[in-house]
Scaffold this motif. Structure first.
Motif, mmCIF file in Angstrom:
data_model
loop_
_atom_site.group_PDB
_atom_site.id
_atom_site.type_symbol
_atom_site.label_atom_id
_atom_site.label_comp_id
_atom_site.label_asym_id
_atom_site.label_seq_id
_atom_site.Cartn_x
_atom_site.Cartn_y
_atom_site.Cartn_z
ATOM 1 N N MET A 287 10.319 29.560 36.272
ATOM 2 C CA MET A 287 10.967 28.600 35.378
ATOM 3 C C MET A 287 10.078 27.394 35.126
ATOM 4 O O MET A 287 9.997 26.887 33.997
ATOM 5 C CB MET A 287 12.305 28.157 35.971
ATOM 6 C CG MET A 287 13.405 29.195 35.875
ATOM 7 S SD MET A 287 15.049 28.491 36.109
ATOM 8 C CE MET A 287 14.940 27.955 37.819
ATOM 9 N N LEU A 288 9.371 26.928 36.167
ATOM 10 C CA LEU A 288 8.507 25.768 36.011
ATOM 11 C C LEU A 288 7.385 26.037 35.023
ATOM 12 O O LEU A 288 7.197 25.287 34.047
ATOM 13 C CB LEU A 288 7.951 25.357 37.375
ATOM 14 C CG LEU A 288 6.928 24.208 37.369
ATOM 15 C CD1 LEU A 288 7.529 22.955 36.747
ATOM 16 C CD2 LEU A 288 6.441 23.927 38.785
ATOM 17 N N PHE A 289 6.650 27.123 35.221
ATOM 18 C CA PHE A 289 5.516 27.389 34.350
ATOM 19 C C PHE A 289 5.965 27.886 32.976
ATOM 20 O O PHE A 289 5.311 27.604 31.961
ATOM 21 C CB PHE A 289 4.570 28.388 35.016
ATOM 22 C CG PHE A 289 3.841 27.811 36.191
ATOM 23 C CD1 PHE A 289 2.807 26.904 36.008
ATOM 24 C CD2 PHE A 289 4.203 28.137 37.485
ATOM 25 C CE1 PHE A 289 2.147 26.346 37.083
ATOM 26 C CE2 PHE A 289 3.546 27.600 38.578
ATOM 27 C CZ PHE A 289 2.505 26.698 38.380
ATOM 28 N N GLY A 290 7.076 28.631 32.930
ATOM 29 C CA GLY A 290 7.627 29.007 31.628
ATOM 30 C C GLY A 290 8.075 27.791 30.843
ATOM 31 O O GLY A 290 7.901 27.721 29.615
ATOM 32 N N GLY A 291 8.671 26.817 31.533
ATOM 33 C CA GLY A 291 9.070 25.586 30.871
ATOM 34 C C GLY A 291 7.887 24.808 30.340
ATOM 35 O O GLY A 291 7.930 24.268 29.223
ATOM 36 N N LEU A 292 6.805 24.738 31.104
ATOM 37 C CA LEU A 292 5.601 24.045 30.631
ATOM 38 C C LEU A 292 5.059 24.694 29.364
ATOM 39 O O LEU A 292 4.690 23.998 28.398
ATOM 40 C CB LEU A 292 4.533 24.061 31.729
ATOM 41 C CG LEU A 292 4.835 23.262 33.002
ATOM 42 C CD1 LEU A 292 3.731 23.461 34.033
ATOM 43 C CD2 LEU A 292 4.993 21.774 32.685
ATOM 44 N N ALA A 293 4.986 26.023 29.352
ATOM 45 C CA ALA A 293 4.492 26.730 28.172
ATOM 46 C C ALA A 293 5.408 26.493 26.969
ATOM 47 O O ALA A 293 4.930 26.356 25.832
ATOM 48 C CB ALA A 293 4.375 28.228 28.468
ATOM 49 N N THR A 294 6.714 26.431 27.205
ATOM 50 C CA THR A 294 7.662 26.215 26.115
ATOM 51 C C THR A 294 7.523 24.818 25.531
ATOM 52 O O THR A 294 7.582 24.639 24.304
ATOM 53 C CB THR A 294 9.097 26.439 26.613
ATOM 54 O OG1 THR A 294 9.198 27.727 27.232
ATOM 55 C CG2 THR A 294 10.087 26.370 25.465
ATOM 56 N N ILE A 295 7.336 23.815 26.379
ATOM 57 C CA ILE A 295 7.126 22.446 25.882
ATOM 58 C C ILE A 295 5.870 22.396 25.019
ATOM 59 O O ILE A 295 5.865 21.793 23.930
ATOM 60 C CB ILE A 295 7.007 21.453 27.045
ATOM 61 C CG1 ILE A 295 8.279 21.425 27.885
ATOM 62 C CG2 ILE A 295 6.740 20.042 26.505
ATOM 63 C CD1 ILE A 295 8.157 20.605 29.158
ATOM 64 N N LEU A 296 4.805 23.017 25.486
ATOM 65 C CA LEU A 296 3.551 23.006 24.729
ATOM 66 C C LEU A 296 3.724 23.687 23.378
ATOM 67 O O LEU A 296 3.287 23.166 22.343
ATOM 68 C CB LEU A 296 2.456 23.694 25.546
ATOM 69 C CG LEU A 296 1.065 23.773 24.890
ATOM 70 C CD1 LEU A 296 0.535 22.377 24.580
ATOM 71 C CD2 LEU A 296 0.102 24.537 25.785
ATOM 72 N N TYR A 297 4.375 24.857 23.371
ATOM 73 C CA TYR A 297 4.589 25.574 22.111
ATOM 74 C C TYR A 297 5.476 24.760 21.163
ATOM 75 O O TYR A 297 5.199 24.659 19.957
ATOM 76 C CB TYR A 297 5.225 26.936 22.388
ATOM 77 C CG TYR A 297 5.578 27.697 21.146
ATOM 78 C CD1 TYR A 297 4.609 28.379 20.421
ATOM 79 C CD2 TYR A 297 6.901 27.728 20.689
ATOM 80 C CE1 TYR A 297 4.936 29.073 19.265
ATOM 81 C CE2 TYR A 297 7.233 28.422 19.535
ATOM 82 C CZ TYR A 297 6.250 29.098 18.833
ATOM 83 O OH TYR A 297 6.573 29.777 17.689
ATOM 84 N N GLY A 298 6.557 24.175 21.692
ATOM 85 C CA GLY A 298 7.434 23.373 20.858
ATOM 86 C C GLY A 298 6.733 22.149 20.293
ATOM 87 O O GLY A 298 6.957 21.769 19.139
ATOM 88 N N THR A 299 5.864 21.522 21.096
ATOM 89 C CA THR A 299 5.123 20.350 20.632
ATOM 90 C C THR A 299 4.194 20.712 19.485
ATOM 91 O O THR A 299 4.125 20.003 18.461
ATOM 92 C CB THR A 299 4.319 19.744 21.792
ATOM 93 O OG1 THR A 299 5.213 19.370 22.845
ATOM 94 C CG2 THR A 299 3.548 18.519 21.335
ATOM 95 N N LEU A 300 3.465 21.812 19.619
ATOM 96 C CA LEU A 300 2.593 22.262 18.534
ATOM 97 C C LEU A 300 3.413 22.627 17.296
ATOM 98 O O LEU A 300 2.990 22.359 16.159
ATOM 99 C CB LEU A 300 1.771 23.466 18.993
ATOM 100 C CG LEU A 300 0.772 23.207 20.131
ATOM 101 C CD1 LEU A 300 0.095 24.499 20.554
ATOM 102 C CD2 LEU A 300 -0.263 22.173 19.709
ATOM 103 N N GLY A 301 4.598 23.218 17.512
ATOM 104 C CA GLY A 301 5.458 23.558 16.389
ATOM 105 C C GLY A 301 5.979 22.335 15.663
ATOM 106 O O GLY A 301 6.060 22.314 14.427
ATOM 107 N N VAL A 302 6.328 21.292 16.403
ATOM 108 C CA VAL A 302 6.801 20.051 15.790
ATOM 109 C C VAL A 302 5.696 19.438 14.928
ATOM 110 O O VAL A 302 5.936 18.994 13.796
ATOM 111 C CB VAL A 302 7.271 19.069 16.873
ATOM 112 C CG1 VAL A 302 7.376 17.652 16.325
ATOM 113 C CG2 VAL A 302 8.625 19.495 17.430
ATOM 114 N N LEU A 303 4.478 19.403 15.437
ATOM 115 C CA LEU A 303 3.371 18.811 14.692
ATOM 116 C C LEU A 303 3.018 19.619 13.440
ATOM 117 O O LEU A 303 2.582 19.051 12.431
ATOM 118 C CB LEU A 303 2.143 18.692 15.592
ATOM 119 C CG LEU A 303 2.203 17.634 16.699
ATOM 120 C CD1 LEU A 303 0.998 17.736 17.616
ATOM 121 C CD2 LEU A 303 2.294 16.233 16.093
ATOM 122 N N SER A 304 3.183 20.923 13.512
ATOM 123 C CA SER A 304 2.801 21.774 12.379
ATOM 124 C C SER A 304 3.929 22.005 11.385
ATOM 125 O O SER A 304 3.700 22.583 10.319
ATOM 126 C CB SER A 304 2.304 23.129 12.888
ATOM 127 O OG SER A 304 3.332 23.810 13.586
#
Length: 539
Positions: A287-304
């Motif tokens: 859950m910890l590392f999956g959550g980190l990956a999800t935050i990163l993906y969501g952040t890139l999605g917000v910017l794009s």
């Protein structure tokens, strides 16, 4: 607690089910009647949720969960509904979103297709049941009810965009249901029960040779809910589906991803907490590392994101990532802060989805224009009924109202002070830094991503606000009716109240987190207490 209060535990399921069935007795020409029936039901659900919240936390003192045994059949053989502080909080959050989303839909969206009110009430029933159920099999039942209703609501309004996104959504969730059944079957084969309290008692006794089978079943079951929550790489369907849905439907859907978070939190604390023996904490790192990956993906999605609806969908992924990573740390203080963030972010995202559509009417946001025009056809409403007058009137200074609401949402979603989004993120970071010894690298990564995701949201929201609201253009003047403005104002006012009453709300949530970590209290309330008052077990 009095007997009548105890029986309220089944009301959030029974009431929307009965009224939903009753609306089907009337054709679409009786739209006014259906509206009043649905609106009264959502108002009653809100009052019931408040009563249950007060009942599970009398004067802030410790209280055992409220258990309702259907037919007075003892657990684990009978069906039980369990209301503790966390489930009562989630019921209240669901009722608020249901009330405001339906209020907004009365402006015009409930006329976009047939049986909107029946589907909407069934969705509320399924979500409420998922928060109340005390066994995994009935969790599957309520899970399927809310999914079936959500299929119809995603497609509500017709159009190519909705049909394409809806079919993808249906296909993914059918596969998810299959994973659910496989995981449940594996768990039952090892433990011989699906009652959550009984499972909590049996998991520590599972032999070593069966432990892998148990953890495999739990992992498959968890994957099904991680798809619903939107963890990377299982989240690609979410932004498109939420963007295609009608605005009040998307606003209501903001709670659906939290159903997955709730179930994961409930099962991990009950079945794989500190008292689970060899199975304790087996999924925390995932859950910890999956959550980190999800935050990163969501952040890139917000910017794009080039449209507001896509931006909102990717922010839902950011909130999911923060919640999963916080739960993966296994720290009670962080879990409590994450629950505060869950409430704040859900209210803010729901308000944002309602604001997006009026802004997009100006013609600049092509994605909103593509899905924002519902199909109002006579075949849905009946040829004999004269068209009703438009509900509400356009309010003056619309651009000021929408602009102010947009800025407020931007501050909330970004986590800027002094609003509740900032309080939630600051409390999470504070809990992460408080601990024995050095701070792990994964925790530093989580703190960094929380801050960077907020910065990315500020940049994206500022860019969108300048392009769509504050830059002079030749597009038509924005219009907003009072019926649309009121639910937006309610949601934003509640976010403001979270800031003003942050101390009291946080104290309640901390008590909920402590109760959640006490598996023995939950188990004894469900398995040991005798039946009374027609099936209601009183603490």
């Amino acid at each position: 607690m009095s007997g009548w209060a105890a029986h309220l535990a089944i009301a959030p399921i029974l009431l929307p089910l009965v009224v939903s069935a009753a609306t089907l007795l009337f054709d679409e020409r009786r739209r006014k009647l259906k509206r009043w029936m649905s609106f009264a039901t959502t108002g009653a659900l809100l009052a019931i949720a408040i009563a249950l919240l007060r009942a599970t936390d009398p004067y802030g003192v410790a209280a055992a969960p409220l258990v309702y045994r259907l037919g007075d059949w003892a657990a684990p053989f009978g069906i039980v509904l369990v209301v503790d502080r966390l489930s009562a909080l989630m019921l209240l959050l669901t009722s608020i979103l249901g009330f405001t989303s339906l209020f907004y839909a009365l402006a015009r969206w409930d006329r976009a297709g047939p049986r909107f009110h029946a589907l909407f009430l069934l969705l509320l029933m399924g979500v409420n049941g998922a928060f109340l159920t005390g066994d995994i099999f009935n969790l599957f039942v309520f899970f399927e009810v809310l999914l079936a209703a959500s299929y119809g609501l995603v497609l509500h309004g017709s159009g190519t965009t909705r049909a394409k996104a809806g079919l993808h959504y249906v296909a993914i969730n059918v596969a998810t249901s299959l994973l659910f059944l496989i995981g449940v079957s594996l768990i039952y084969s090892v433990t011989g029960t699906l009652n959550m309290a009984d499972l909590a008692a049996r998991v520590p006794l599972v032999p070593r040779e069966d432990l892998m089978l148990l953890e495999g079943g739990a992992a498959i079951l968890g994957t099904a809910f991680l798809v619903k929550a939107g963890m990377w790489p299982l989240c690609f369907w979410l932004p498109s589906t939420y963007a295609a849905a009608a605005p009040p439907v998307a606003a209501m859907f903001s709670i659906l991803s939290k159903v997955g978070i709730y179930v994961i939190l409930r099962l991990t604390t009950l079945l794989f907490g500190d008292g689970a023996g060899r199975a304790a904490d087996f999924a925390d790192e995932w859950m910890l590392f999956g959550g980190l990956a999800t935050i990163l993906y969501g952040t890139l999605g917000v910017l794009s994101s080039q449209t507001l609806v896509r931006l909102a969908g990717h922010y839902v992924l950011i909130s999911t990532g923060i919640l999963l990573a916080a739960l993966g740390t296994g720290r009670p203080t962080v879990v409590a802060a994450a629950l505060f963030y869950l409430v704040s972010s859900t209210l803010a995202v729901s308000a944002f989805y309602l604001i997006i559509e009026p802004i997009g009417r100006g013609g600049e946001d092509e994605a909103v224009q593509a899905i924002a025009e519902p199909v109002f056809e006579d075949e849905y409403i009946g040829a004999l009924e004269e068209e009703e007058d438009e509900i509400g009137i356009a309010i003056p200074a619309t651009i000021a109202v929408l602009g102010g609401g947009f800025i407020f949402c931007a501050l909330l979603l970004s986590g800027l002070p002094p609003l509740s989004g900032f309080i939630a993120k600051f409390t999470i970071i504070d809990g992460l830094l408080k601990g024995d010894g050095s701070v792990p690298a994964a925790v530093w990564a989580l703190i960094t991503l929380i801050i960077l995701s907020g910065l990315a949201t500020v940049v994206a929201m500022t860019r969108a606000g300048i392009d769509l609201i504050w830059t002079p253009t030749e597009r038509p003047q924005l219009q907003l009716s009072i019926v649309e403005a009121i639910p937006i104002g309610i949601l934003l006012a509640l976010c403001l109240a979270l800031m003003v009453q942050a101390g009291a709300v946080m104290e309640y949530i901390e008590r909920a987190a402590r109760t959640l970590g006490d598996a023995a209290l939950y188990t004894s309330a469900v398995l040991d207490a005798p039946g009374a008052n027609g099936g209601a077990v009183l603490p």
